[in-house]
Design an enzyme around this catalytic site. Structure first.
Site, PDB file in Angstrom:
ATOM      1  N   LYS A 269      -8.597  -1.513   5.849  1.00  0.00           N
ATOM      2  CA  LYS A 269      -8.837  -1.988   4.477  1.00  0.00           C
ATOM      3  C   LYS A 269      -7.844  -3.101   4.122  1.00  0.00           C
ATOM      4  O   LYS A 269      -8.186  -4.053   3.433  1.00  0.00           O
ATOM      5  CB  LYS A 269      -8.728  -0.816   3.499  1.00  0.00           C
ATOM      6  CG  LYS A 269      -9.940   0.123   3.627  1.00  0.00           C
ATOM      7  CD  LYS A 269      -9.848   1.337   2.736  1.00  0.00           C
ATOM      8  CE  LYS A 269      -8.926   2.371   3.272  1.00  0.00           C
ATOM      9  NZ  LYS A 269      -9.014   3.695   2.690  1.00  0.00           N
TER      10      LYS A 269
ATOM     11  N   ASP B  85     -15.220   2.832   6.821  1.00  0.00           N
ATOM     12  CA  ASP B  85     -14.201   3.774   6.338  1.00  0.00           C
ATOM     13  C   ASP B  85     -14.822   4.763   5.364  1.00  0.00           C
ATOM     14  O   ASP B  85     -14.505   5.956   5.380  1.00  0.00           O
ATOM     15  CB  ASP B  85     -13.042   3.021   5.674  1.00  0.00           C
ATOM     16  CG  ASP B  85     -11.955   3.996   5.234  1.00  0.00           C
ATOM     17  OD1 ASP B  85     -11.433   4.716   6.102  1.00  0.00           O
ATOM     18  OD2 ASP B  85     -11.659   4.081   4.025  1.00  0.00           O
TER      19      ASP B  85
ATOM     20  N   ARG C 185     -14.753  13.036   7.416  1.00  0.00           N
ATOM     21  CA  ARG C 185     -13.435  13.630   7.704  1.00  0.00           C
ATOM     22  C   ARG C 185     -13.098  14.664   6.648  1.00  0.00           C
ATOM     23  O   ARG C 185     -12.562  15.738   6.938  1.00  0.00           O
ATOM     24  CB  ARG C 185     -12.363  12.539   7.743  1.00  0.00           C
ATOM     25  CG  ARG C 185     -12.434  11.668   8.991  1.00  0.00           C
ATOM     26  CD  ARG C 185     -11.605  10.395   8.821  1.00  0.00           C
ATOM     27  NE  ARG C 185     -10.197  10.677   8.641  1.00  0.00           N
ATOM     28  CZ  ARG C 185      -9.347   9.876   8.015  1.00  0.00           C
ATOM     29  NH1 ARG C 185      -9.755   8.727   7.511  1.00  0.00           N
ATOM     30  NH2 ARG C 185      -8.088  10.202   7.904  1.00  0.00           N
TER      31      ARG C 185
ATOM     32  N   HIS D 159       0.849  -1.199   0.000  1.00  0.00           N
ATOM     33  CA  HIS D 159       0.000   0.000   0.000  1.00  0.00           C
ATOM     34  C   HIS D 159       0.878   1.240   0.000  1.00  0.00           C
ATOM     35  O   HIS D 159       1.852   1.317   0.747  1.00  0.00           O
ATOM     36  CB  HIS D 159      -0.896   0.005   1.245  1.00  0.00           C
ATOM     37  CG  HIS D 159      -1.770   1.211   1.331  1.00  0.00           C
ATOM     38  ND1 HIS D 159      -2.989   1.282   0.699  1.00  0.00           N
ATOM     39  CD2 HIS D 159      -1.586   2.406   1.939  1.00  0.00           C
ATOM     40  CE1 HIS D 159      -3.528   2.470   0.930  1.00  0.00           C
ATOM     41  NE2 HIS D 159      -2.690   3.171   1.673  1.00  0.00           N
TER      42      HIS D 159
ATOM     43  N   SER E  37      -7.825   3.834   9.050  1.00  0.00           N
ATOM     44  CA  SER E  37      -8.461   3.809   7.732  1.00  0.00           C
ATOM     45  C   SER E  37      -7.680   2.881   6.789  1.00  0.00           C
ATOM     46  O   SER E  37      -8.252   2.004   6.126  1.00  0.00           O
ATOM     47  CB  SER E  37      -8.510   5.245   7.182  1.00  0.00           C
ATOM     48  OG  SER E  37      -8.738   5.261   5.809  1.00  0.00           O
TER      49      SER E  37
HETATM   50  N1  URA Z   1      -5.565   6.949   2.643  1.00  0.00           N
HETATM   51  C1  URA Z   1      -6.558   6.244   3.242  1.00  0.00           C
HETATM   52  O1  URA Z   1      -6.930   5.161   2.798  1.00  0.00           O
HETATM   53  N2  URA Z   1      -7.117   6.753   4.356  1.00  0.00           N
HETATM   54  C2  URA Z   1      -6.744   7.926   4.898  1.00  0.00           C
HETATM   55  O2  URA Z   1      -7.281   8.298   5.916  1.00  0.00           O
HETATM   56  C3  URA Z   1      -5.714   8.661   4.266  1.00  0.00           C
HETATM   57  C4  URA Z   1      -5.137   8.145   3.127  1.00  0.00           C
END
Ligand code: URA
Length: 453
Positions: free
Chosen positions: A186, A160, A167, A81, A182
Site C-alpha cells: 500500500k 490486499d 486472513r 505509517h 500488506s
Molecule cells: N496493517 C495492515 O495494513 N496490514 C496487515 O496485515 C496488518 C496491519
C-alpha cells in the site's frame, strides 16, 4: 493453483512470476480465485513461511496490480505509517509538522482495526472533513498546503483487500511476511519516495513481543531497499496508551493542543522524533532542504530539539488550519476545537481505588473498552460515536492517592460512564512501589544501513 498451493505446502519457494500470476488471478474480475484455494495457500504460508525474496516479490505484485500514484510533478514525497496502537493520533499532528518543515506529505490512511483507532475515523470527527478524494483533488490539496490525507480507493492494491478479508477469518493475519507485504504494497502504490514506519510493540500493539515487531520492521525496511524506497523504522512502545486521549474527537483535540505547543510530553517526543526521521528520509531521497523554514540551525545539523522548538512556533498549526479547510473542515477548529468537535453528554472522573504508583496499563483492553463505548466498530456497519472515550490523567510510574482521578470518562450515558469507570479501574494497576524501570518510548530505529551493518 493446485501446484501453487502444493509448492508452499511442501516447503518450496515461489518464483516472482508465480506470485505475480497468483495476484493477477486473485483479483481477476471475470473469475477470481475461489476463497477456499486462497485460504489454503494462506495457511500453508503460515506454516512454511515466505522467504525474503518471496515477500518482496509478493509486495511488488500486490502494489502493481491496481492504481498507483505518481507525485513526481510535486517533488519528493514522504509517507509515514503506524502499525496501530491505542491513543495513536500521531499522523494528525506529525503530518502538518513535517509539511511545515517543507516536506510534502501524501498519505493514505486507514480506519479503526480491532482495538486500535484509525486516522480516517479520527479526522472525520472534524465536521465536514472529507477523506474521499479523487486523485486530482489529492494533487491540488498537496500542491496547495504540502499535505493531503485520503482513504484508499477500491482500485488501489485490491489484492490486499481480498487477502486481508480472508486472513481475518482464517486466523492467518499474524504472519510477518504477509503483514509486511500488506503494509508495504500500500505504501509503494501510494507513490511516496520515502517512508517512515512507526512499528509499535507491547500490550497495546498487534506485535506484543519486541522480537516480532523488530522482525517486521527489518522485513519492511529491507523491502523498501529492494524496491528503491528509502525506509526507516522506529520501534516505539505501546505498553501504555500514547498521550492522554483515547477516542476520536478527544484525540483530534489532543493533536491540536500539541500543535499549539501544549501537548503531552510523550506524544510531543514521538512526533518530533518521527519528524526528524522523515527529514532524514527526505534528504536521503534527494529532497532539497536548503530553503526549508527551520530557523534555529541549518539543515545539516537539524536536531530533534530544533524540531521541538519549531513545533512551538505555531507554524505547523497554520499548516493544519489550511489543510483542514482544503479537506472541507472549518479551519477555526485549530483555535477552538471544542466549538466544533462532538462532546459527550456525560463526563465523569475515574477515581483510583488505592494509593501507590501506576505499575501497569492493560493497554489492549483499554482500546477494547473505548471500542465498546462506540469509539470503534464491531461490525463493518457500526456507526462510530466520535465524542466518547477517555482522557488518562496518569502515566506509568506516576504516584496517585486513593480517590484521585486516574482518568476522565467521556460517555454517551450515565450507565455507560459508570460501567466504563468500573472497567477502567481494573485495567490500571496501582502497586506499592514505583516500577524500577519504565519502557523507553522509542526503543530503536532501523535503517537499511543498520541492517547491513
Ligand atoms: N496493517 C495492515 O495494513 N496490514 C496487515 O496485515 C496488518 C496491519
Amino acid at each position: 493453483m493446485l501446484e501453487f498451493i502444493a509448492t508452499k505446502k511442501y516447503g518450496g519457494s515461489h518464483t516472482p512470476e508465480a506470485l505475480d500470476a497468483f495476484i493477477a488471478a486473485l483479483i481477476a474480475s471475470d473469475s477470481p480465485l475461489p476463497d477456499y484455494q486462497v485460504a489454503a495457500w494462506l495457511m500453508a504460508v503460515c506454516w512454511r513461511d515466505l522467504n525474503f525474496d518471496e515477500t518482496a516479490a509478493l509486495t511488488l505484485a500486490m502494489a502493481a496490480h491496481g492504481r498507483t500514484c505518481d507525485w513526481s510533478d510535486v517533488g519528493i514525497v514522504v509517507d509515514k505509517h503506524s502499525t496501530g496502537g491505542v491513543g495513536d493520533k500521531t499522523t494528525i499532528a506529525l503530518a502538518p509538522l513535517v509539511a511545515a518543515l517543507g516536506i510534502p506529505v501524501a498519505k493514505f490512511s486507514g480506519r479503526a482495526l480491532g482495538f486500535t483507532g484509525g486516522t480516517l475515523d479520527k479526522l472525520e470527527s472534524i465536521p465536514c472533513f472529507t477523506v474521499d478524494l479523487t486523485p486530482s483533488q489529492m494533487r491540488s490539496i498537496l500542491t496547495n498546503c504540502g499535505l493531503v490525507i485520503a482513504g484508499q480507493t477500491a482500485d488501489m492494491v485490491p489484492a490486499d483487500k481480498a487477502l486481508y478479508a480472508l486472513r481475518d477469518v482464517t486466523v492467518t493475519v499474524d504472519n510477518i511476511a504477509l503483514i509486511a507485504a500488506s503494509i508495504m504494497s500500500k505504501k509503494i502504490a501510494g507513490g511516496a519516495n520515502g517512508i517512515v514506519l512507526d512499528v509499535k510493540y507491547g500490550e497495546g500493539a498487534f506485535m506484543q513481543r519486541y522480537e516480532d515487531a523488530r522482525q517486521l520492521a527489518e522485513t519492511m525496511v529491507a523491502i523498501g531497499e529492494r524496491t528503491g524506497r528509502t525506509v526507516r523504522a522506529v520501534l516505539s512502545s505501546m505498553e501504555q496508551p500514547l498521550g492522554s486521549a483515547v477516542g476520536n474527537a478527544l484525540e483530534i483535540a489532543e493533536a491540536i493542543e500539541t500543535l499549539q505547543g501544549r501537548g503531552p510530553k510523550d506524544f510531543e517526543e514521538l512526533i518530533c522524533r518521527l519528524a526528524w526521521e522523515m527529514v532524514q528520509v527526505y534528504q536521503a531521497c534527494g529532497g532539497r532542504t536548503s530553503d526549508a523554514p527551520w530557523e534555529c540551525c541549518d539543515s545539516s545539523d537539524l536536531t530533534i530539539e530544533c524540531i521541538q522548538a519549531f513545533l512551538h512556533t505555531g507554524q505547523a498549526l497554520q499548516v493544519f488550519r489550511k489543510w483542514v479547510s482544503l479537506q472541507g473542515g472549518d479551519p477555526q477548529v485549530a483555535e477552538r476545537p471544542w466549538d466544533f468537535l462532538a462532546t459527550a453528554p456525560v463526563v465523569q472522573p475515574c477515581p483510583a481505588l488505592d494509593s501507590g504508583f501506576v505499575t501497569h496499563f492493560a493497554t489492549r483492553e483499554i482500546g477494547e473498552l473505548v471500542r465498546g463505548m462506540g469509539g470503534g466498530r464491531r461490525t463493518k456497519a457500526d456507526v462510530l460515536d466520535p465524542a466518547v472515550g477517555l482522557r488518562l490523567l496518569v502515566h506509568l510510574g506516576d504516584a496517585v492517592a486513593a480517590g484521585e482521578p486516574l482518568a476522565e470518562v467521556h460517555a454517551a450515558s450515565q450507565e455507560q460512564a459508570a460501567a466504563t469507570v468500573a472497567a477502567l479501574q481494573s485495567l490500571i494497576t496501582i502497586g506499592p512501589e514505583r516500577p524500577a524501570t519504565l519502557p523507553p518510548l522509542i526503543a530503536e530505529v532501523l535503517t537499511s544501513a543498520s541492517l547491513s551493518g
